[in-house]
Design an enzyme around this catalytic site. Sequence first.
Site, PDB file in Angstrom:
ATOM      1  N   SER A  17       0.826  -1.209   0.000  1.00  0.00           N
ATOM      2  CA  SER A  17       0.000   0.000   0.000  1.00  0.00           C
ATOM      3  C   SER A  17       0.863   1.263   0.000  1.00  0.00           C
ATOM      4  O   SER A  17       0.683   2.160  -0.818  1.00  0.00           O
ATOM      5  CB  SER A  17      -0.892   0.015   1.239  1.00  0.00           C
ATOM      6  OG  SER A  17      -1.684  -1.147   1.253  1.00  0.00           O
ATOM      7  N   GLU A  38       9.870  -6.375  -5.162  1.00  0.00           N
ATOM      8  CA  GLU A  38       8.753  -7.072  -4.516  1.00  0.00           C
ATOM      9  C   GLU A  38       9.012  -8.585  -4.516  1.00  0.00           C
ATOM     10  O   GLU A  38       9.368  -9.165  -5.548  1.00  0.00           O
ATOM     11  CB  GLU A  38       7.443  -6.736  -5.265  1.00  0.00           C
ATOM     12  CG  GLU A  38       6.244  -7.586  -4.928  1.00  0.00           C
ATOM     13  CD  GLU A  38       5.872  -7.587  -3.450  1.00  0.00           C
ATOM     14  OE1 GLU A  38       5.907  -6.511  -2.811  1.00  0.00           O
ATOM     15  OE2 GLU A  38       5.561  -8.679  -2.927  1.00  0.00           O
ATOM     16  N   ALA A  39       8.773  -9.193  -3.349  1.00  0.00           N
ATOM     17  CA  ALA A  39       9.002 -10.632  -3.229  1.00  0.00           C
ATOM     18  C   ALA A  39       7.980 -11.441  -4.030  1.00  0.00           C
ATOM     19  O   ALA A  39       8.307 -12.469  -4.626  1.00  0.00           O
ATOM     20  CB  ALA A  39       8.948 -11.032  -1.755  1.00  0.00           C
ATOM     21  N   HIS A 469      -4.319  -5.754  10.992  1.00  0.00           N
ATOM     22  CA  HIS A 469      -3.959  -4.339  10.929  1.00  0.00           C
ATOM     23  C   HIS A 469      -2.756  -4.031  11.827  1.00  0.00           C
ATOM     24  O   HIS A 469      -2.782  -3.053  12.578  1.00  0.00           O
ATOM     25  CB  HIS A 469      -5.116  -3.458  11.414  1.00  0.00           C
ATOM     26  CG  HIS A 469      -6.380  -3.558  10.635  1.00  0.00           C
ATOM     27  ND1 HIS A 469      -7.603  -3.118  11.124  1.00  0.00           N
ATOM     28  CD2 HIS A 469      -6.627  -4.017   9.382  1.00  0.00           C
ATOM     29  CE1 HIS A 469      -8.540  -3.325  10.212  1.00  0.00           C
ATOM     30  NE2 HIS A 469      -7.982  -3.877   9.152  1.00  0.00           N
TER      31      HIS A 469
HETATM   32  C1  LIG Z   1      -6.500 -10.257   4.843  1.00  0.00           C
HETATM   33  C2  LIG Z   1      -6.394  -8.787   5.105  1.00  0.00           C
HETATM   34  C3  LIG Z   1      -7.543  -8.015   5.147  1.00  0.00           C
HETATM   35  C4  LIG Z   1      -7.455  -6.642   5.386  1.00  0.00           C
HETATM   36  N1  LIG Z   1      -8.570  -5.876   5.245  1.00  0.00           N
HETATM   37  C5  LIG Z   1      -8.434  -4.523   5.222  1.00  0.00           C
HETATM   38  C6  LIG Z   1      -9.510  -3.697   4.816  1.00  0.00           C
HETATM   39  O1  LIG Z   1     -10.583  -4.161   4.426  1.00  0.00           O
HETATM   40  N2  LIG Z   1      -9.324  -2.346   4.841  1.00  0.00           N
HETATM   41  C7  LIG Z   1      -8.139  -1.785   5.235  1.00  0.00           C
HETATM   42  O2  LIG Z   1      -8.043  -0.554   5.276  1.00  0.00           O
HETATM   43  N3  LIG Z   1      -7.106  -2.556   5.625  1.00  0.00           N
HETATM   44  C8  LIG Z   1      -7.213  -3.902   5.571  1.00  0.00           C
HETATM   45  N4  LIG Z   1      -6.137  -4.681   5.856  1.00  0.00           N
HETATM   46  C9  LIG Z   1      -4.880  -4.017   6.282  1.00  0.00           C
HETATM   47  C10 LIG Z   1      -4.182  -3.240   5.171  1.00  0.00           C
HETATM   48  O3  LIG Z   1      -4.358  -3.873   3.926  1.00  0.00           O
HETATM   49  C11 LIG Z   1      -2.699  -3.098   5.534  1.00  0.00           C
HETATM   50  O4  LIG Z   1      -2.575  -2.425   6.772  1.00  0.00           O
HETATM   51  C12 LIG Z   1      -1.898  -2.324   4.511  1.00  0.00           C
HETATM   52  O5  LIG Z   1      -2.106  -2.826   3.215  1.00  0.00           O
HETATM   53  C13 LIG Z   1      -0.414  -2.414   4.883  1.00  0.00           C
HETATM   54  O6  LIG Z   1       0.308  -1.647   3.977  1.00  0.00           O
HETATM   55  P1  LIG Z   1       1.892  -1.651   4.029  1.00  0.00           P
HETATM   56  O7  LIG Z   1       2.351  -0.763   2.942  1.00  0.00           O
HETATM   57  O8  LIG Z   1       2.345  -1.377   5.413  1.00  0.00           O
HETATM   58  O9  LIG Z   1       2.320  -3.175   3.747  1.00  0.00           O
HETATM   59  P2  LIG Z   1       1.823  -4.216   2.674  1.00  0.00           P
HETATM   60  O10 LIG Z   1       0.729  -3.682   1.837  1.00  0.00           O
HETATM   61  O11 LIG Z   1       1.579  -5.489   3.404  1.00  0.00           O
HETATM   62  O12 LIG Z   1       3.066  -4.365   1.697  1.00  0.00           O
HETATM   63  C14 LIG Z   1       4.288  -4.935   2.025  1.00  0.00           C
HETATM   64  C15 LIG Z   1       4.891  -5.486   0.732  1.00  0.00           C
HETATM   65  O13 LIG Z   1       6.248  -5.799   0.957  1.00  0.00           O
HETATM   66  C16 LIG Z   1       6.546  -7.038   0.356  1.00  0.00           C
HETATM   67  N5  LIG Z   1       7.672  -7.610   1.075  1.00  0.00           N
HETATM   68  C17 LIG Z   1       7.707  -7.982   2.371  1.00  0.00           C
HETATM   69  N6  LIG Z   1       8.935  -8.461   2.683  1.00  0.00           N
HETATM   70  C18 LIG Z   1       9.666  -8.364   1.556  1.00  0.00           C
HETATM   71  C19 LIG Z   1      11.009  -8.697   1.254  1.00  0.00           C
HETATM   72  N7  LIG Z   1      11.842  -9.228   2.168  1.00  0.00           N
HETATM   73  N8  LIG Z   1      11.443  -8.492  -0.009  1.00  0.00           N
HETATM   74  C20 LIG Z   1      10.630  -7.940  -0.959  1.00  0.00           C
HETATM   75  N9  LIG Z   1       9.344  -7.627  -0.708  1.00  0.00           N
HETATM   76  C21 LIG Z   1       8.881  -7.825   0.541  1.00  0.00           C
HETATM   77  C22 LIG Z   1       5.270  -7.830   0.533  1.00  0.00           C
HETATM   78  O14 LIG Z   1       5.220  -8.934  -0.340  1.00  0.00           O
HETATM   79  C23 LIG Z   1       4.220  -6.774   0.258  1.00  0.00           C
HETATM   80  O15 LIG Z   1       3.910  -6.679  -1.102  1.00  0.00           O
HETATM   81  C24 LIG Z   1      -6.183  -6.056   5.644  1.00  0.00           C
HETATM   82  C25 LIG Z   1      -5.037  -6.832   5.615  1.00  0.00           C
HETATM   83  C26 LIG Z   1      -5.122  -8.182   5.330  1.00  0.00           C
HETATM   84  C27 LIG Z   1      -3.857  -8.992   5.258  1.00  0.00           C
END
Ligand SMILES: Cc1cc2nc3c(=O)[nH]c(=O)nc-3n(C[C@H](O)[C@H](O)[C@H](O)COP(=O)(O)OP(=O)(O)OC[C@H]3O[C@@H](n4cnc5c(N)ncnc54)[C@H](O)[C@@H]3O)c2cc1C
Length: 535
Positions: A17, A38-39, A469
């Site tokens: 995100s 991206e992994a 979350h």
């Molecule tokens: C099942 C589920 C339902 C949810 N429902 C909702 C909802 O309805 N509404 C809402 O607002 N929030 C929801 N959430 C929460 C929300 O989606 C997350 O809080 C948000 O997407 C997190 O964003 P981020 O950028 O922190 O990490 P993420 O979006 O999790 O992105 C991290 C990225 O880093 C990559 N990555 C990780 N480690 C490595 C590595 N070592 N090397 C390369 N790439 C790597 C991962 O593959 C991933 O693509 C939900 C989450 C889940 C899992």
Amino acid sequence: MMADAESFDVIIVGAGSAGCVLAGRLAERGGLSVALVEAGRRRWPKITTIPAAVTLTFNNPHYDWGFTSEPDPSRDGRTEIWSRGKLPGGSSAINGMIFVRGNPADYDAWAELGAPGWDYRSVLPYFRSLETTGRQDQYRGDLGPLPVSAPPYEFSLTKDFIAATLNAGFPPTDDYNGAHQFGAGVVQANQRRGRRVSAFDAFVAPQLRKGRLRLIEGATTTRILLDGKRAIGIEVRHKGKTRQLLARERVVLSAGAIQSPHLLMLSGIGPAEHLRASGITPVIDMPEVGQNMREHVGVWLGVRVDVPTVNQVVQGLQPIKALAQWLVGKGPATAAMAQAVAFLNLGDPYGRSDLQFHFSPLLFAKELGWRKMVNDRLLAIVPSLNHPRSVGSIELAGPDPLAPPKISPNLLGDPRDIALLGQGIRKAQAIMQAPPFADHVEAQLDPPPADDGDAMAAYIRERAAPLYHPVGSCRMGTDAHAVVTPALHVCGIANLMVVDASVMPAHVSGNTNAVCMMIGEKAAADWATASSACT
Ligand SMILES: Cc1cc2nc3c(=O)[nH]c(=O)nc-3n(C[C@H](O)[C@H](O)[C@H](O)COP(=O)(O)OP(=O)(O)OC[C@H]3O[C@@H](n4cnc5c(N)ncnc54)[C@H](O)[C@@H]3O)c2cc1C
């Protein structure tokens, strides 16, 4: 350094995100070569576009890291799946699509807790510039890449649920993402004509088409390359080989609240004693890396009603019909995980909402591993805590970068959380008993005990579950122990930032996707001006 190492101005680890918004905006602006690493990888057919396909992607290794948490002593030693998106789009590509900004007071609390520049007035422009809502005013935006609107599918009891919240004492609101969050509303979702639009679809795909950005997918970052206390690149496992990628200007971790602290620790940035015990040589002692993890905790309350619910729609040949309807942007396959959400403050000291309620037109069966739905007229109301006092952690399981981290949820470690969740359950029951929704309720399944004492606490411990979350594991702040500065630079390491859910200094009053995207948007806007100095 490997001789054939490719180099970029900026390397962003994690196309989730926050990472997608940051990468897309930097690429759009131009002037920097940006690699998004991206992994996971894109897959065809792209089932993640179908909102209802969350039942197929959850804990599926092609889409989900599917971590297993450590036994949680605060919940009778239970373990569970901690779902995290593993594909371009990250968790925004597999989540419930519920779009919630949180409460304005959340951000004023952040500023008060040591994150100047993150108060509501300061972050509102970034929430607005993300979205296209059909409304352009002081609260909502209509020019952003991300479409936000109610999904086309309307469950027959959603309006009755919202009316019942008013009769149960909730205040009215015309937009829970606008001026007043308290109250209930039809869910807003990141979708267009019933198709999911992830952070990748909205922000990165258009830049890839224009050739302004390099996406390196299927590449798992294993550590940050450091020259003393300066980040100079990353090491990745890609196509079975170890590669190095060099960053001339900055490395940004956007790997999410579980994996960003994990990567810091694997690179020697974290609690020195824990690193040594895990076989990693410390580069800098940062005791709070991986600590302070907060997670929303809730209880799924099942209700049998007198009208068909999504549980019945998924039986027999019905999914084929639902898919046909989805192709023309209609029907239950377009539904977000909740049809409505409601927010209430029972005493939060910062004036935020302390409870959220999801109204879901379906119920997963506990005895079928929470992935299947029984053929019955079932739905769920899910009260959850917005600001849990319980604190969990992320730690290394050892020096192997490909081994999953240790997730210790401690979801109900603070007894005040059990008490507030008990009040949330009573509020949910009040909605079930309020007209006009009550006219359709046949029974509450597995109802809680009548008294609020030990039996209720045991009921909660047995059923409380994470909402996926997690935040706060690389907390921003201006104090000596903060992991990142309010400008999101890692304290004590040059050219290294964290931009994702892990930087939140306190939890927010709602689902976290919109907030993570706002963090990416603000990081991009502040890119050139934000100071990297620690205070
Ligand atoms: C099942 C589920 C339902 C949810 N429902 C909702 C909802 O309805 N509404 C809402 O607002 N929030 C929801 N959430 C929460 C929300 O989606 C997350 O809080 C948000 O997407 C997190 O964003 P981020 O950028 O922190 O990490 P993420 O979006 O999790 O992105 C991290 C990225 O880093 C990559 N990555 C990780 N480690 C490595 C590595 N070592 N090397 C390369 N790439 C790597 C991962 O593959 C991933 O693509 C939900 C989450 C889940 C899992």
